[in-house]
Design an enzyme around this catalytic site. Structure first.
Site, PDB file in Angstrom:
ATOM      1  N   GLY A  63      -2.520  -5.207  19.348  1.00  0.00           N
ATOM      2  CA  GLY A  63      -1.170  -5.428  19.029  1.00  0.00           C
ATOM      3  C   GLY A  63      -1.294  -6.680  18.015  1.00  0.00           C
ATOM      4  N   SER A  64      -2.381  -7.151  17.440  1.00  0.00           N
ATOM      5  CA  SER A  64      -2.276  -8.491  17.020  1.00  0.00           C
ATOM      6  C   SER A  64      -2.243  -8.644  15.389  1.00  0.00           C
ATOM      7  CB  SER A  64      -3.661  -8.974  17.094  1.00  0.00           C
ATOM      8  OG  SER A  64      -4.519  -8.404  16.807  1.00  0.00           O
ATOM      9  N   GLY A  65      -2.169  -7.203  14.823  1.00  0.00           N
ATOM     10  CA  GLY A  65      -2.187  -6.937  13.467  1.00  0.00           C
ATOM     11  C   GLY A  65      -3.435  -6.893  12.694  1.00  0.00           C
ATOM     12  N   ASP A  73       0.817  -1.344   0.119  1.00  0.00           N
ATOM     13  CA  ASP A  73      -0.063  -0.054   0.207  1.00  0.00           C
ATOM     14  C   ASP A  73       0.830   1.131   0.032  1.00  0.00           C
ATOM     15  OD1 ASP A  73       0.549  -0.226   2.677  1.00  0.00           O
ATOM     16  OD2 ASP A  73      -1.198   0.207   3.393  1.00  0.00           O
ATOM     17  N   ASP A  96      -5.281   0.148   6.204  1.00  0.00           N
ATOM     18  CA  ASP A  96      -6.220  -0.160   7.288  1.00  0.00           C
ATOM     19  C   ASP A  96      -7.127   0.602   7.561  1.00  0.00           C
ATOM     20  OD1 ASP A  96      -3.853  -1.894   7.595  1.00  0.00           O
ATOM     21  OD2 ASP A  96      -3.093  -0.827   9.194  1.00  0.00           O
ATOM     22  N   TYR A 117       8.960  -1.525  10.459  1.00  0.00           N
ATOM     23  CA  TYR A 117       8.073  -1.143   9.711  1.00  0.00           C
ATOM     24  C   TYR A 117       8.742   0.014   8.845  1.00  0.00           C
ATOM     25  CZ  TYR A 117       3.896   0.261   7.093  1.00  0.00           C
ATOM     26  OH  TYR A 117       2.988   0.671   6.316  1.00  0.00           O
ATOM     27  N   SER A 122      -5.259  -4.186  13.196  1.00  0.00           N
ATOM     28  CA  SER A 122      -5.714  -2.893  13.222  1.00  0.00           C
ATOM     29  C   SER A 122      -6.623  -2.377  14.166  1.00  0.00           C
ATOM     30  CB  SER A 122      -6.056  -2.439  11.730  1.00  0.00           C
ATOM     31  OG  SER A 122      -5.367  -2.672  10.884  1.00  0.00           O
TER      32      SER A 122
HETATM   33  C1  GLA Z   1       0.268  -2.041   8.509  1.00  0.00           C
HETATM   34  C2  GLA Z   1       0.201  -0.714   7.743  1.00  0.00           C
HETATM   35  C3  GLA Z   1      -0.466  -0.893   6.437  1.00  0.00           C
HETATM   36  C4  GLA Z   1       0.168  -1.699   5.516  1.00  0.00           C
HETATM   37  C5  GLA Z   1       0.214  -3.176   6.408  1.00  0.00           C
HETATM   38  C6  GLA Z   1       1.291  -4.106   5.527  1.00  0.00           C
HETATM   39  O1  GLA Z   1      -1.028  -2.623   8.863  1.00  0.00           O
HETATM   40  O2  GLA Z   1      -0.679   0.130   8.818  1.00  0.00           O
HETATM   41  O3  GLA Z   1      -0.502   0.235   5.875  1.00  0.00           O
HETATM   42  O4  GLA Z   1       1.247  -1.357   4.902  1.00  0.00           O
HETATM   43  O5  GLA Z   1       1.037  -2.938   7.594  1.00  0.00           O
HETATM   44  O6  GLA Z   1       0.669  -4.511   4.223  1.00  0.00           O
END
Ligand code: GLA
Length: 388
Positions: A124-126, A36, A174, A224, A128
């Protein structure tokens, strides 16, 4: 649950006045990872789990925050005068950042508010949880203060606040997935143009299973921003020899033809992931449209391999969850989701295999990693809404 939140709000902030309740979802990305911020495509969906918010305007300029997820922090107080980016992050930096960003976009609020939050997304689990809080806050401000702002703008404001207030250089995926969520659909988004399309994601006899590694990941402290920098450097080098606006403009063929212009081997690998992952995402959505869920699953698996080998954002926890999933009969596809370095995986699992999946992947994970994973069978849900 809604009554319990209102009751707690009364206890902490007093009853009376115009108290409103809202919800914003979390998100899971099905494919299109770390594309993204490279002008590529993503394919996430909003979830039915997310963040609840109870809010009321105040007569003064105070801001009072409370989260049911961080009870030990108690009520955290601030004011409209104190909205400054703060490195000593606590969770209130997310709502504060959005209030600050509204001001920057010409929508300064004229009085304070009390805000209580409760999230049922694991932190913190990914999935969002932070973008969910950002979009929720934006939605609350819009409704409480009567601003004319679209959901897509709320996504952009959320991203702006995360970049500028919280110092995380995230892309738009996200916040967009959350603000624009639609039940039973995933969103095929071109991040270069913000053109998007809803694709039905109702699996006939399969389910979306999220496996949470319980290895916490903080975006700010993670690699990141470093990955983003490596992609920018790769783009600058390859962009000098071929006219493109972003890595997302490259086909695999063009990349292979010009890749030697990226001198640094690590940056070349990162760019390879960005280019191939973008093409995989486009192909995965085509496959889905043709009802070829098997191919969709294979592309998910290939996405994980690329994130593991070229992008190097997986780690033993996520690799274990995915490798164990791949061993099972009823698994159509499995990959890490989100930024990586911990967090969750997403798997498409045949309905009749879901229980076995949870048992067997869970058992193997505990044996290999030493602590338990958590599993959630989820559905694609709607964007933010007002509940009361
Ligand atoms: C996080 C970021 C997103 C995206 C993902 C990886 O969630 O907030 O913008 O870059 O990582 O795809």
């Amino acid at each position: 649950m809604q009554e319990a939140l209102i009751e707690r709000f009364h206890e902490l902030f007093g009853a009376g006045g115009d108290i409103r309740m809202y919800f914003a979802p979390g998100r899971v990305n099905l494919i299109g990872e770390h594309t993204d911020y490279n002008g590529g495509h993503v394919f996430p969906c909003a979830l039915t789990i997310g963040t609840y918010g109870v809010a009321r305007k105040r007569a003064d300029r105070k801001l009072r925050f409370y989260s049911m997820n961080f009870k030990e922090a108690g009520v955290l107080e601030s004011s409209l005068e104190e909205l400054k980016p703060d490195k000593e992050a606590d969770w209130t930096n997310y709502p504060k950042g959005v209030i600050w960003a509204f001001g920057k976009k010409g929508m300064a609020i004229d009085c304070g508010m009390d805000l209580l939050l409760f999230g049922n997304i694991p932190n913190g689990s990914g999935l969002s949880s932070s973008a969910s809080v950002e979009v929720l806050t934006g939605f609350i401000l819009k409704d409480l203060f009567g601003f004319e702002v679209t959901n897509q703008e709320l996504a952009l404001i959320g991203q702006y606040s995360e970049n500028e207030f919280n110092g995380v250089n995230c892309g738009i995926m996200d916040q967009f997935a959350i603000a624009m969520g639609k039940a039973d659909h995933a969103i095929f988004l071109d991040t270069a143009t913000l053109k998007y399309e809803y694709a039905p994601f109702e699996l006939k006899d399969a389910r979306i299973v999220i496996s949470c590694s319980n290895k916490k990941r903080g975006l700010g402290g993670s690699k990141y921003n470093e990955r983003r920098g490596e992609c920018e450097s790769a783009f600058a080098q390859i962009g000098e020899v071929i006219g493109i606006n972003s890595l997302g403009d490259l086909s695999e063929e063009l990349f292979e033809q010009y890749k030697e212009s990226i001198k640094d081997e690590v940056c070349r690998k990162r760019a390879r992931h960005a280019v191939y992952e973008n093409q995989r995402t486009i192909r995965a959505v085509e496959a889905l449209k043709k009802n070829d869920i098997r191919l969709f699953g294979e592309l998910m698996n290939a996405s994980h391999v690329s994130l593991r080998d070229d992008y190097e954002v997986t780690g033993p926890e996520l690799d274990t969850l995915v490798e164990e999933a791949w061993k099972l009969e009823g698994v159509i596809g499995s990959r890490m989701t989100g930024a990586g370095f911990g967090g969750c995986t997403v798997s498409i699992v045949k309905e009749e295999a879901v229980n076995d999946f949870i048992e067997q992947v869970g058992k193997a994970y505990k044996e290999r990693i030493g602590y338990a994973a958590d599993f959630y069978v989820v559905e694609a849900g709607d964007g933010p809404k007002r509940l009361l």
